[in-house]
Write an enzyme that holds these catalytic residues in place. Structure first.
Site, PDB file in Angstrom:
ATOM      1  N   LYS A  69       2.732   4.213   5.278  1.00 50.74           N
ATOM      2  CA  LYS A  69       3.480   4.398   4.028  1.00 50.74           C
ATOM      3  C   LYS A  69       4.331   5.664   4.087  1.00 50.74           C
ATOM      4  O   LYS A  69       5.491   5.679   3.647  1.00 50.74           O
ATOM      5  CB  LYS A  69       2.515   4.490   2.859  1.00 50.74           C
ATOM      6  CG  LYS A  69       1.817   3.204   2.507  1.00 50.74           C
ATOM      7  CD  LYS A  69       2.623   2.351   1.563  1.00 50.74           C
ATOM      8  CE  LYS A  69       2.682   2.974   0.197  1.00 50.74           C
ATOM      9  NZ  LYS A  69       3.387   2.071  -0.760  1.00 50.74           N
TER      10      LYS A  69
ATOM     11  N   ASP B 213      -4.776  -7.197   7.473  1.00 52.04           N
ATOM     12  CA  ASP B 213      -3.640  -6.345   7.147  1.00 52.04           C
ATOM     13  C   ASP B 213      -2.858  -5.733   8.303  1.00 52.04           C
ATOM     14  O   ASP B 213      -2.070  -4.819   8.065  1.00 52.04           O
ATOM     15  CB  ASP B 213      -4.095  -5.183   6.254  1.00 52.04           C
ATOM     16  CG  ASP B 213      -4.657  -5.629   4.932  1.00 52.04           C
ATOM     17  OD1 ASP B 213      -4.725  -6.838   4.696  1.00 52.04           O
ATOM     18  OD2 ASP B 213      -5.031  -4.772   4.135  1.00 52.04           O
TER      19      ASP B 213
ATOM     20  N   GLU C  18       5.338  -6.500   1.939  1.00 55.99           N
ATOM     21  CA  GLU C  18       5.005  -5.742   3.151  1.00 55.99           C
ATOM     22  C   GLU C  18       5.075  -6.634   4.385  1.00 55.99           C
ATOM     23  O   GLU C  18       5.348  -6.153   5.494  1.00 55.99           O
ATOM     24  CB  GLU C  18       3.635  -5.094   3.011  1.00 55.99           C
ATOM     25  CG  GLU C  18       3.676  -3.876   2.114  1.00 55.99           C
ATOM     26  CD  GLU C  18       2.356  -3.143   2.044  1.00 55.99           C
ATOM     27  OE1 GLU C  18       2.328  -1.941   2.318  1.00 55.99           O
ATOM     28  OE2 GLU C  18       1.346  -3.783   1.684  1.00 55.99           O
TER      29      GLU C  18
ATOM     30  N   GLU D 261      -1.507 -10.872  -0.586  1.00 59.17           N
ATOM     31  CA  GLU D 261      -1.125 -10.152  -1.782  1.00 59.17           C
ATOM     32  C   GLU D 261       0.321  -9.682  -1.619  1.00 59.17           C
ATOM     33  O   GLU D 261       1.242 -10.265  -2.180  1.00 59.17           O
ATOM     34  CB  GLU D 261      -2.077  -8.973  -1.965  1.00 59.17           C
ATOM     35  CG  GLU D 261      -1.958  -8.223  -3.254  1.00 59.17           C
ATOM     36  CD  GLU D 261      -2.951  -7.066  -3.269  1.00 59.17           C
ATOM     37  OE1 GLU D 261      -3.748  -6.988  -4.215  1.00 59.17           O
ATOM     38  OE2 GLU D 261      -2.930  -6.248  -2.324  1.00 59.17           O
TER      39      GLU D 261
END
Length: 940
Positions: free
Chosen positions: A396, A464, A545, A541
Site C-alpha cells: 500500500k 490475497d 486491487e 472482496e
C-alpha cells in the site's frame, strides 16, 4: 454478514485477523494467489536462490508458517499421482478439492461451477442447480446456495477422500478410489454436463427426493428432481433402473456415462446429441489488436460413442454481452444473472481495450505550487512507509508513492520525483533480497512465492497474493518508466517477474508456478481465498486491487518492451472490468435479485454477493473497497457513469450523509462520472482531512482537479496503444497517451483522432469530439483533406451520404506492394505547394466481415501536372484485418513500404488513392462518405 453465513452452514474460521480488523485499516480484501510468468526451473537446494541482483529463499523464515489446516497443521496439495508434479491453481472455484482446509472434510466444500453446483462426498459428486435466491444476513447477502438434487457415483463407492486428478483453464476432474472402485467426474464453468468415468461398479444416481420420470428410452432417462430437469446417459445397450431415489445402470463393459441439467424437458433431444462428446480440456486464447481485446474460449472433446465432437456451453452475462456468435434460445439461472447457451465447442468475445495511463494528463486546473507542497509532505515525511512491515501494508505504501512519481515529473518537480523513486527502489530491494527482515520464500509443495512478514492469510491460507503483489508490480513499472536499467533481468526485473509468475502466470508449461493461479478466466475475475473452504464457495472482496495487478502488468510490460505481458494485462483488465460492472455494481440492474435491496456488493461469492467487507459494516468501506487504489488503471470504472452515481447515492443513504473516513477515495470515484460534484466536496474541506492510508492529498488534489478540467473519462473512445485514454467535457475531448518505447509513434483512436507521441514521453491534445484539428493528421475535409466518395471520387464536400465500397479479393495470391483490381479514388485539377515537414496521411475504415487472412493495402499517387504520368507514388504497408464483423481503422501509421519519385508543386494535378487486398481469398469493404474515410495531402 459473512460470519453469519459460515455459522449457519457449520463452517468455521475467517482468515486470521480479518474479522477483528480495525475499521480504519485501508484495505485488505481477500485475494487470489495468481501464478507465473516466463520460464523457471524449480528452486535449487540452496537456502538462497539468486534472481538477478536479488534473491529469494527456498525455506520459510524461522517461526513462520506455510499453508495449514484450520487447526494449524501443515497441509500439502491433495492430488493424484498423475497430477502430483503439476502446479495447482489455488484460489480457484474448485480449490477445496486440492486444499483440505478442514481436517474432518477430505472431500470438498461446495463448488459453484454455474449453472451447476457441486460437492464431493464419500459416495461421489453431489450436483445441484439452485434457481431461487435466499436473502440472508439482515438482507445484506443474496445467495443461490448449493443444495444437492442428486449424487452421481458408482454402486458401493465409499472413498476415504477426493483428490484433484486433472484440470484445465476452467474445468476440473475430481477422483475417488476406495480400493475396489475408481471414479472420475469432469465438471466446469458453463458446463451443463457432468462427464463421468468409473470402474468396479454400476453407474449410480441417488436423488434427493423421489424423481419424476418424464422420458425413458433405454440408456437415456429424463427425470425431474426438486423442479429441475436432468437427463441421464448410459452407454448404448444399457438401461437405467429406477427404484425409489436410486437410479442405476450397468455399463456393459464400458467405463463412461454422463448427465446434464436441462433448461426444459423439450431440450432433451438437443442435449442427447452431445451426451457422449466428453469434454477433456478448456483453454482461453487472448489477443490485443489495436484498440480491441479479443478472447476465444474453447473446449476439447472426445467422442465416447459415434463421431460427435461438439458440445453445449452456457455463457455468463459478461461473455454473451460481447459476442456475436450464435446462441440458442436455452438459458439458465445463476448468481451472475441469466446464462445463455451456445451450441459449439468455442466462442469469441470482443471488447474495447480499457487503457491504463501512468498519470492523468497535465491540465490548467492544477495549481503547481499547491501540488508541489502536497508532494513534499509525502517525500519529506519522517517515515514515508508509515511503519509498514508486512507484504500488504508495504505494498500500500509503495502504491501511494508510485502514484506521485509521474505527477511530480509532470509539473517539473524532478528532485521530488527522484526522491520518491529512491524510496521505492530501496524498499523493493529490501524485499527482493533474501535473508533480511523481509523476504520472499518459495514453497515447492504449493509452488508459490510468499512474502514474509505475511498478512491476512497470505501465508497460511494462500490468500490475497494478487492483491498484495499488485502494488509491488505497479511500483516496479513506474520505476522502469524512469530507470530501465533497474528493471533489467540482471538487476531487479527477475524478482518482479517472480511475483508476476506467482500471481498472473501466462504460461501453462511453467513447472514452478501454475497458469493464472487466481484469475478465473471463465468467471471473468479473480478469487481471493487460497483454499475455497466456505459453504458459499470462493470469494473476492476488492476487485479493484485485482485490477491493480492487471494495470501493473500493462505498465510493466510496456516499460520493459514485453508486449506479451502488456497484452495479458489488457486481457485481464478488460475482462474483469466487465465482470465488476455486472457482478459487483450491477450496472445493468439485471443480476442482483429484486429482493436484494442494494445497488452494489462489497464481496462476490460463488453463491452470490454480500453488502459487506471482511472487517467492517461501515458503508464507506463497503463501497470504497472496490475502488482503491485509485490509479491510471481505474479509468475503466467510468464506463458506467450512471452506476457510479447510484453507488455514491446508496453509500450516502447507508452512511447517513457524505463520506468521512474514506472520503478521498469516494471523491475520486465520483469524479469518474461527475467531476464537478467531486471537486465541490474537495473544495468544501480545502485539504483539511486525513487521507486513506494508501492515498495522499497530492494525488487526490491532482486527480479531482484534473478531471474537473478535462472531464470524465470518455470510454466510448479507445486508443490502439494500451497506455492511452480519452476524456470529455462540454463537447471537447482530451486525448493522452504515454509512449514507453524508444522511438516516436502515432496513436490512433477509435473516433479517428491520431496523436503523435515522442519516445519515452506523454503527449496530449484536445479537439471537438470525433474530429481532429491537429494539422499533422487527417480530419474533416478541408482544402487539402479529401473524403472518399462512392463512385471513385475524392472530394472536399461534407454533404455526401455515408456508404461503403467493395474491395476485390486477392484471389489467394500474395499481392503485397502491387495493386490488384484496386478500388480507385481520384481528384483532378488540384493546385498547391508542398507543406514543409508534412507527409501524406490517411484514415480508412475497413471490414473483412468474418473472412480470415485478408489485408487491405493503400497506394497514394501524385500526377503533378495532370498529364497522365504519376510523378510520385507512396505505397504503405498492408493492414491485417480480423475475421469479426465491424469496422477497423487503417492509417498511414502502418508505415511506408515503398516510395518512388518526388513531390513538387501541384498545377492542375491529379491525386489518386488505390486500395486493394494484398492477401487472402475474399472481398472486404472500405467506408465512404464520412470523416473516418479521408486522405490528407502534404500541400497548402
Amino acid at each position: 454478514m459473512i460470519e453469519v453465513l459460515l455459522m449457519r452452514t457449520s463452517l468455521s474460521g475467517l482468515a486470521p485477523g480479518l474479522a477483528s480488523r480495525p475499521a480504519a485499516a485501508t484495505l485488505l480484501a481477500i485475494a487470489v494467489a495468481a501464478v507465473g510468468l516466463g520460464p523457471a526451473a524449480s528452486p535449487a537446494a540452496a537456502a538462497t536462490i539468486p534472481a538477478g541482483a536479488g534473491s529469494y529463499s527456498d525455506s520459510r523464515p524461522a517461526g513462520t508458517s506455510g499453508p495449514t489446516t484450520n487447526t494449524g497443521a501443515p497441509v500439502t496439495p491433495k492430488l493424484t499421482t498423475a497430477a502430483r508434479d503439476k502446479p495447482v491453481p489455488t484460489n480457484d472455484w474448485w480449490s477445496s478439492l486440492a486444499y483440505q482446509r478442514y481436517g474432518d472434510n477430505p472431500y470438498s466444500t461446495p463448488m459453484y461451477g454455474h449453472p451447476l453446483t457441486y460437492q464431493a462426498t464419500a459416495s461421489g459428486l453431489e450436483v445441484g442447480y439452485p434457481t431461487t435466491p435466499a436473502i440472508v444476513g439482515d438482507g445484506r447477502q443474496y445467495e443461490y446456495a448449493h443444495k444437492a438434487d442428486l449424487t452421481v457415483g458408482l454402486s458401493g463407492l465409499n472413498s476415504p477422500d477426493t483428490k484433484a486428478d486433472a484440470w484445465s483453464d476452467w474445468t476440473v476432474t475430481p477422483y475417488w478410489a476406495d480400493g475396489s472402485r475408481t471414479f472420475r467426474a469432469t465438471i466446469g464453468h458453463g458446463m451443463p454436463f457432468v462427464y463421468a468415468k468409473g470402474s468396479g461398479g454400476d453407474a449410480r444416481i441417488t436423488t434427493a427426493s423421489t424423481p419424476t420420470v418424464f422420458s425413458d428410452d433405454g440408456n437415456v432417462l429424463g427425470i425431474t428432481v426438486a423442479g429441475h430437469h436432468y437427463a441421464l446417459f448410459a452407454p448404448t445397450g444399457s438401461d437405467w433402473n429406477v427404484s425409489g431415489t436410486a437410479i442405476t445402470a450397468g455399463l456393459g463393459g464400458k467405463d463412461y456415462f454422463s448427465l446434464a441439467v436441462l433448461p426444459s424437458t423439450d431440450a432433451l433431444a438437443t442435449y442427447r446429441k452431445y451426451a457422449f462428446s466428453f469434454v477433456t480440456g478448456s483453454q482461453v486464447a487472448w489477443q490485443s489488436t489495436g484498440s480491441t481485446v479479443k478472447a476465444t474460449y474453447s473446449l476439447t472433446t472426445e467422442a465416447k460413442e459415434g463421431t460427435e465432437r461438439g458440445t453445449l456451453q452456457a455463457l455468463y452475462r459478461h461473455q454473451w454481452l460481447h459476442t456475436t456468435d450464435a446462441l440458442t434460445p436455452y438459458t439458465y439461472v445463476s448468481p451472475r444473472g441469466t446464462m445463455k447457451v451456445r451450441e459449439s465447442a468455442s466462442f469469441t468475445t470482443s471488447q474495447k481495450n480499457n487503457g491504463v495511463v501512468p498519470a492523468l494528463p497535465a491540465s490548467s486546473g492544477v495549481d503547481k505550487a499547491r501540488l508541489a507542497g502536497y508532494l513534499n509532505e509525502v517525500a519529506n515525511a519522517s517515515d514515508p512507509f508509515s511503519g509498514a512491515a508486512d507484504t500488504y501494508w508495504t505494498g500500500k505504501a509503495l502504491g501511494r508513492l508510485a502514484q506521485l512519481v509521474p505527477v511530480a515529473d509532470q509539473i517539473g518537480e524532478t528532485a521530488t520525483r527522484d526522491k520518491l523513486l529512491g524510496l521505492m527502489k530501496g524498499r523493493l530491494q529490501e524485499w527482493f533480497t533474501a535473508g533480511g527482515a523481509s523476504e520472499f520464500s518459495y514453497d515447492k509443495d504449493w509452488k508459490t512465492l510468499t512474502g514474509y512478514p505475511a498478512s491476512y492469510g497470505s501465508d497460511t491460507e494462500l490468500n490475497d497474493h494478487h492483491f498484495h503483489y499488485s502494488y509491488y508490480v505497479y511500483a516496479a513499472a513506474i520505476i522502469a518508466q524512469y530507470d530501465q536499467a533497474w528493471a533489467a533481468d540482471s538487476a531487479w526485473g527477475t524478482m518482479v517477474k517472480h511475483l508476476i509468475r506467482d500471481t498472473a502466470n501466462p504460461s501453462r508449461t511453467d513447472s514452478a508456478y501454475p497458469f493464472l493461479r487466481g484469475f478465473d478466466v471463465y468467471a471473468g475475475h479473480s478469487w481471493a481465498s487460497g483454499h475455497q473452504g466456505f459453504a458459499a464457495g470462493n470469494n473476492q472482496e476488492s476487485s479493484s486491487e485485482s485490477i491493480n495487478l492487471s494495470a501493473g502488468l500493462v505498465l510493466w510490460g510496456a516499460a520493459t518492451s514485453d508486449n506479451n505481458l502488456r497484452d495479458l494485462g489488457s486481457f485481464l483488465l478488460t475482462t474483469e472490468s466487465e465482470a465488476i460492472t455486472q457482478y459487483w455494481f450491477d450496472a445493468s440492474q439485471q443480476v442482483f435479485p429484486a429482493s436484494f435491496g442494494h445497488d452494489t456488493v462489497g464481496m462476490v461469492w460463488g453463491s452470490g454477493g454480500a453488502y459487506s467487507t471482511w472487517w467492517t459494516a461501515n458503508p464507506e468501506e463497503i463501497h470504497g473497497i472496490n475502488v482503491l487504489p485509485v490509479t491510471g488503471g481505474s479509468l475503466h470504472l467510468a464506463r458506467e457513469k450512471a452506476a457510479i452515481k447510484r453507488n455514491i447515492a446508496e453509500m450516502e443513504r447507508e452512511n447517513g450523509g457524505p463520506a468521512q473516513e474514506w472520503r478521498d477515495l469516494l471523491w475520486q470515484f465520483e469524479s469518474l462520472s461527475d467531476p464537478a460534484a467531486a471537486k465541490a466536496k474537495w473544495d468544501g474541506v480545502n485539504g483539511n482531512y486525513e487521507p486513506e492510508q494508501g492515498e495522499s492529498k497530492a494525488h487526490t488534489y491532482h486527480w479531482i482537479n484534473t478531471l474537473n478540467t478535462v472531464g470524465a473519462p470518455d470510454m466510448t473512445v479507445s486508443g490502439d496503444l494500451p497506455t492511452s485514454a480519452v476524456f470529455s467535457k462540454d463537447g471537447t475531448r482530451t486525448y493522452t497517451a504515454h509512449n514507453h518505447g524508444s522511438t516516436a509513434r502515432t496513436v490512433t483512436f477509435s473516433d479517428g483522432r491520431t496523436l503523435s507521441v515522442p519516445a519515452r514521453s506523454t503527449a496530449t491534445s484536445t479537439g471537438p469530439g470525433g474530429s481532429n484539428p491537429d494539422p499533422e493528421e487527417p480530419g474533416p475535409s478541408t482544402g487539402n483533406t479529401f473524403r472518399l466518395k462512392t463512385g471513385g471520387v475524392l472530394t472536399t464536400a461534407t454533404t455526401d451520404p455515408a456508404g461503403a465500397d467493395t474491395v476485390a479479393s486477392a484471389d489467394g495470391v500474395n499481392r503485397d506492394g502491387t495493386p490488384y483490381r484496386p478500388t480507385v479514388y481520384e481528384v483532378k485539377k488540384v493546385n498547391g505547394k508542398v507543406a514543409s515537414g508534412a507527409a501524406t496521411a490517411f484514415r480508412l475504415r475497413v471490414d473483412a466481415g468474418t473472412k480470415v487472412g485478408l489485408a487491405p493495402q493503400v497506394r497514394v499517387s501524385y500526377d503533378l501536372t495532370g498529364d497522365g504520368t504519376f510523378d510520385r507514388a507512396e505505397t504503405f504497408r498492408y493492414f491485417a484485418t480480423d475475421p469479426v464483423n465491424g469496422w477497423e481503422e487503417y492509417t498511414q501509421a502502418s508505415g511506408a513500404q515503398a516510395t518512388t519519385g518526388s513531390l513538387g508543386e501541384l498545377k492542375n494535378g491529379t491525386v489518386r488513392l488505390e486500395v486493394w487486398n494484398a492477401l487472402g481469398n475474399g472481398t472486404s469493404q472500405v467506408q465512404t462518405g464520412t470523416d473516418a474515410a479521408v486522405l490528407k495531402i502534404p500541400y497548402v
